[in-house]
Design a protein around this motif. Structure first.
Motif, PDB file in Angstrom:
ATOM      1  N   GLN A 167       0.823  -1.206   0.000  1.00 32.39           N
ATOM      2  CA  GLN A 167       0.000   0.000   0.000  1.00 32.39           C
ATOM      3  C   GLN A 167       0.858   1.257   0.000  1.00 32.39           C
ATOM      4  N   GLY A 168       2.042   1.147   0.597  1.00 34.86           N
ATOM      5  CA  GLY A 168       2.974   2.268   0.546  1.00 34.86           C
ATOM      6  C   GLY A 168       3.402   2.565  -0.879  1.00 34.86           C
ATOM      7  N   VAL A 169       3.641   1.503  -1.660  1.00 37.32           N
ATOM      8  CA  VAL A 169       3.980   1.673  -3.081  1.00 37.32           C
ATOM      9  C   VAL A 169       2.817   2.334  -3.813  1.00 37.32           C
ATOM     10  N   SER A 170       1.595   1.896  -3.503  1.00 39.82           N
ATOM     11  CA  SER A 170       0.408   2.471  -4.130  1.00 39.82           C
ATOM     12  C   SER A 170       0.286   3.958  -3.809  1.00 39.82           C
ATOM     13  N   ALA A 171       0.555   4.310  -2.537  1.00 41.25           N
ATOM     14  CA  ALA A 171       0.474   5.719  -2.131  1.00 41.25           C
ATOM     15  C   ALA A 171       1.553   6.555  -2.821  1.00 41.25           C
ATOM     16  N   ALA A 172       2.791   6.039  -2.841  1.00 43.82           N
ATOM     17  CA  ALA A 172       3.901   6.772  -3.450  1.00 43.82           C
ATOM     18  C   ALA A 172       3.715   6.941  -4.953  1.00 43.82           C
ATOM     19  N   SER A 173       3.141   5.916  -5.601  1.00 39.03           N
ATOM     20  CA  SER A 173       2.974   5.965  -7.058  1.00 39.03           C
ATOM     21  C   SER A 173       1.998   7.054  -7.485  1.00 39.03           C
ATOM     22  N   GLN A 174       1.145   7.511  -6.567  1.00 38.82           N
ATOM     23  CA  GLN A 174       0.196   8.569  -6.921  1.00 38.82           C
ATOM     24  C   GLN A 174       0.910   9.874  -7.245  1.00 38.82           C
ATOM     25  N   PHE A 175       2.113  10.043  -6.698  1.00 42.36           N
ATOM     26  CA  PHE A 175       2.861  11.270  -6.960  1.00 42.36           C
ATOM     27  C   PHE A 175       3.558  11.239  -8.305  1.00 42.36           C
ATOM     28  N   ASN A 176       3.511  10.078  -8.994  1.00 45.21           N
ATOM     29  CA  ASN A 176       4.077   9.991 -10.337  1.00 45.21           C
ATOM     30  C   ASN A 176       3.363  10.950 -11.282  1.00 45.21           C
ATOM     31  N   ALA A 177       2.081  11.211 -10.984  1.00 44.21           N
ATOM     32  CA  ALA A 177       1.300  12.137 -11.811  1.00 44.21           C
ATOM     33  C   ALA A 177       1.867  13.549 -11.762  1.00 44.21           C
ATOM     34  N   PHE A 178       2.659  13.830 -10.726  1.00 40.59           N
ATOM     35  CA  PHE A 178       3.263  15.154 -10.583  1.00 40.59           C
ATOM     36  C   PHE A 178       4.756  15.138 -10.919  1.00 40.59           C
ATOM     37  N   GLY A 179       5.222  14.007 -11.458  1.00 44.11           N
ATOM     38  CA  GLY A 179       6.620  13.897 -11.850  1.00 44.11           C
ATOM     39  C   GLY A 179       7.582  13.641 -10.710  1.00 44.11           C
ATOM     40  N   ALA A 180       7.070  13.194  -9.559  1.00 45.88           N
ATOM     41  CA  ALA A 180       7.933  12.965  -8.397  1.00 45.88           C
ATOM     42  C   ALA A 180       8.649  11.627  -8.505  1.00 45.88           C
ATOM     43  N   ASN A 181       9.815  11.532  -7.857  1.00 45.28           N
ATOM     44  CA  ASN A 181      10.570  10.282  -7.796  1.00 45.28           C
ATOM     45  C   ASN A 181       9.918   9.364  -6.767  1.00 45.28           C
ATOM     46  N   GLN A 182       9.588   8.136  -7.174  1.00 43.51           N
ATOM     47  CA  GLN A 182       8.852   7.231  -6.288  1.00 43.51           C
ATOM     48  C   GLN A 182       9.641   6.849  -5.048  1.00 43.51           C
ATOM     49  N   THR A 183      10.955   6.689  -5.182  1.00 40.19           N
ATOM     50  CA  THR A 183      11.783   6.322  -4.028  1.00 40.19           C
ATOM     51  C   THR A 183      11.750   7.416  -2.965  1.00 40.19           C
ATOM     52  N   ILE A 184      11.870   8.663  -3.433  1.00 39.53           N
ATOM     53  CA  ILE A 184      11.837   9.802  -2.503  1.00 39.53           C
ATOM     54  C   ILE A 184      10.446   9.932  -1.884  1.00 39.53           C
ATOM     55  N   SER A 185       9.411   9.773  -2.718  1.00 37.07           N
ATOM     56  CA  SER A 185       8.031   9.845  -2.208  1.00 37.07           C
ATOM     57  C   SER A 185       7.808   8.783  -1.143  1.00 37.07           C
ATOM     58  N   GLY A 186       8.302   7.581  -1.416  1.00 34.14           N
ATOM     59  CA  GLY A 186       8.153   6.481  -0.465  1.00 34.14           C
ATOM     60  C   GLY A 186       8.860   6.751   0.840  1.00 34.14           C
ATOM     61  N   LEU A 187      10.045   7.355   0.765  1.00 43.17           N
ATOM     62  CA  LEU A 187      10.808   7.682   1.971  1.00 43.17           C
ATOM     63  C   LEU A 187      10.069   8.719   2.812  1.00 43.17           C
ATOM     64  N   VAL A 188       9.507   9.736   2.152  1.00 41.74           N
ATOM     65  CA  VAL A 188       8.740  10.770   2.865  1.00 41.74           C
ATOM     66  C   VAL A 188       7.523  10.150   3.544  1.00 41.74           C
ATOM     67  N   ILE A 189       6.813   9.280   2.825  1.00 41.72           N
ATOM     68  CA  ILE A 189       5.635   8.608   3.391  1.00 41.72           C
ATOM     69  C   ILE A 189       6.035   7.749   4.584  1.00 41.72           C
ATOM     70  N   ALA A 190       7.140   7.011   4.441  1.00 39.59           N
ATOM     71  CA  ALA A 190       7.611   6.140   5.528  1.00 39.59           C
ATOM     72  C   ALA A 190       7.942   6.953   6.776  1.00 39.59           C
ATOM     73  N   ILE A 191       8.568   8.107   6.594  1.00 36.91           N
ATOM     74  CA  ILE A 191       8.918   8.969   7.738  1.00 36.91           C
ATOM     75  C   ILE A 191       7.647   9.486   8.416  1.00 36.91           C
ATOM     76  N   LEU A 192       6.673   9.947   7.613  1.00 39.87           N
ATOM     77  CA  LEU A 192       5.408  10.446   8.169  1.00 39.87           C
ATOM     78  C   LEU A 192       4.692   9.348   8.952  1.00 39.87           C
ATOM     79  N   VAL A 193       4.666   8.147   8.374  1.00 41.97           N
ATOM     80  CA  VAL A 193       4.019   7.016   9.043  1.00 41.97           C
ATOM     81  C   VAL A 193       4.707   6.716  10.362  1.00 41.97           C
TER      82      VAL A 193
END
Length: 463
Positions: A167-193
């Motif tokens: 589900q973390g991958v699913s959440a991070a992949s949503q930022f692909n629509a804005f051109g974000a790097n998935q690894t960085i998005s995932g790291l930010v989500i992991a820290i928030l969690v």
């Protein structure tokens, strides 16, 4: 790999006919045995739940609605947006009917789970309420109850690792629509969690109290715009749903035809994945609430399934069916919700879906992460649970970096099947206790239900 393949094969087998028998048949038995409480007292349940949204918070206490919203945060997820279109694609429009049937039965199942959860919950070393199937399954008996309880806690705790990582991958992949790097998005989500889970349930509930109503209103409003834009199609949609539920559906667009059995199978599976009635996974949220009786909090179990499935899943289904995107060629089932929103909102539709899916998935991650922490505490103590909780964000970051969750999905269904089996067997055999609680709640003079009805009549007379 042999073990993983066995787990995968078991999961594939279970999420077919066995799930219908256990959760569908089990829910029907519970409903009949208890006298259809989710139908007879539906109005009362809605008054006790929706009416609590603006209740004042008491310092140091968890409101019943807060416990329910944390539970709802876990249940409401990507399945509400993506899972329903998948059910339509693989089972035809008739699958929606069976989603509704399983939801109506699931209201009673969740009602029983919550009632038992409150009855058997305990206070931990910090003085906070904790509970769930791992505790109430011990009511089955000294030996078998211990095996069921420990087994549930262990498999649920482990199942959440691949579940939350994927589900973390699913959440991070949503930022692909804005051109974000998935690894960085995932790291930010992991820290928030990690930060949210480190604060315990009070921090989790402070987030879900705001997040759940916001994301639900946001998504429902957007979907209703699509439905109103195609309002003339709604009567046809209802006819299609009810007709195909019993006749199957011919091939249409890019999708193959569906039999009645396929409609039942996919409607049941997606319904269970959506509201998790029978899984017992959200009960820990309800168990944190301050309440005067188990059946009072059980009303929130009815509320949880109603909002998750009858409202949100239905709106997704109407948006997809009324817009006609499900008949278009070249669309994958996972693209149907996006196509429905794009048909009205244009390019903004992809952004809208990305934001709402992220909110739905993120709320699921933080609430389910807390529920995993509860299982760890039950098994190994409070200190261990405060360390274990960081396993989830670590795996989220790893999964987002490598984007390969195939193995995780392989074991997810198998482990989830195990906890469903343990929980449903327990609830079915303990339903007599729920009936005793129900009789006490609805029949005690001057207390609980009768006191609420008397107070309501008094307010009417004073107007």
């Amino acid at each position: 790999m042999v073990i993983l393949q066995l787990i995968q094969d078991f999961g594939n087998w279970f999420w077919g006919v066995p799930i219908l028998i256990l959760i569908g048949g089990g829910g029907l038995f519970l409903t009949c045995y208890l006298g259809f409480p989710q139908i007879r007292h539906f109005g009362y349940a809605m008054g006790q739940t929706f009416g609590q949204f603006f209740a004042k918070k008491e310092e140091g206490k968890v409101r019943p609605i807060s416990g329910a919203l944390a539970a709802l945060a876990c249940a409401v997820g990507a399945s509400n947006i993506v899972g329903v279109p998948v059910a339509i694609a693989l089972g035809g429009p008739g699958a929606v009917f069976w989603i509704w049937i399983l939801a109506i039965l699931g209201m009673c199942t969740k009602y029983c789970e919550v009632a038992l959860g409150i009855k058997y919950r305990r206070r931990n070393e910090d003085g906070e309420w904790i509970g769930g199937p791992a505790y109430y399954l011990r009511g089955l008996g000294k030996k078998i109850g211990l095996v069921f309880g420990i087994g549930y806690a262990f498999f649920f705790m482990i199942e959440l690792v691949p579940s939350l990582a994927s589900q973390g991958v699913s959440a991070a992949s949503q930022f692909n629509a804005f051109g974000a790097n998935q690894t960085i998005s995932g790291l930010v989500i992991a820290i928030l969690v990690g930060v949210i889970l480190a604060g315990g349930f009070k921090r989790v509930s402070s987030v879900t109290d705001i997040l759940v109503p916001t994301m639900a209103v946001l998504y429902v409003a957007g979907a209703l715009i699509i439905i109103f834009a195609n309002v003339t199609e709604i009567p046809k949609v209802f006819i299609l749903i009810f007709k195909d539920a019993f006749t199957g559906h011919a091939a249409v667009g890019g999708f193959t035809g569906a039999t009645v059995m396929a409609a039942i199978r996919w409607g049941a599976a997606r319904g269970v994945y959506s509201n998790e009635a029978g899984v017992g996974s959200t009960v820990a949220g309800h168990c944190t609430a301050e309440t005067d009786h188990p059946i009072r909090q059980a009303q929130f179990g009815i509320f949880e399934v109603f909002v998750d499935t009858i409202i949100i899943c239905s709106i997704t289904a109407f948006a997809v069916l009324a817009s006609g995107v499900w008949t278009q060629k070249g669309l994958d089932s996972s693209q149907l919700a996006l196509a429905a929103f794009s048909s009205v909102f244009g390019s903004f539709g992809s952004i809208f879906i990305a934001v709402t899916v992220f909110l739905f998935v993120f709320s699921t991650i933080i609430s389910a992460g807390f529920f995993g922490q509860v299982q760890a505490e039950i098994l190994f103590g409070l200190k261990f649970s405060k360390v274990w909780v960081f396993v989830y964000p670590i795996f989220i970051a790893i999964a987002c970096a490598f984007s390969n969750v195939t193995t995780m999905y392989m074991i997810l269904d198998g482990f989830m099947a195990i906890i469903v089996i343990l929980n449903m067997i327990g609830v079915i055999f303990m339903v007599k206790e729920v009936k005793e609680l129900q009789n006490e709640y609805y029949s005690t003079p001057g207390k609980y239900y009768l006191a609420d009805i008397a107070a309501k009549e008094t307010r009417k007379a004073n107007k």
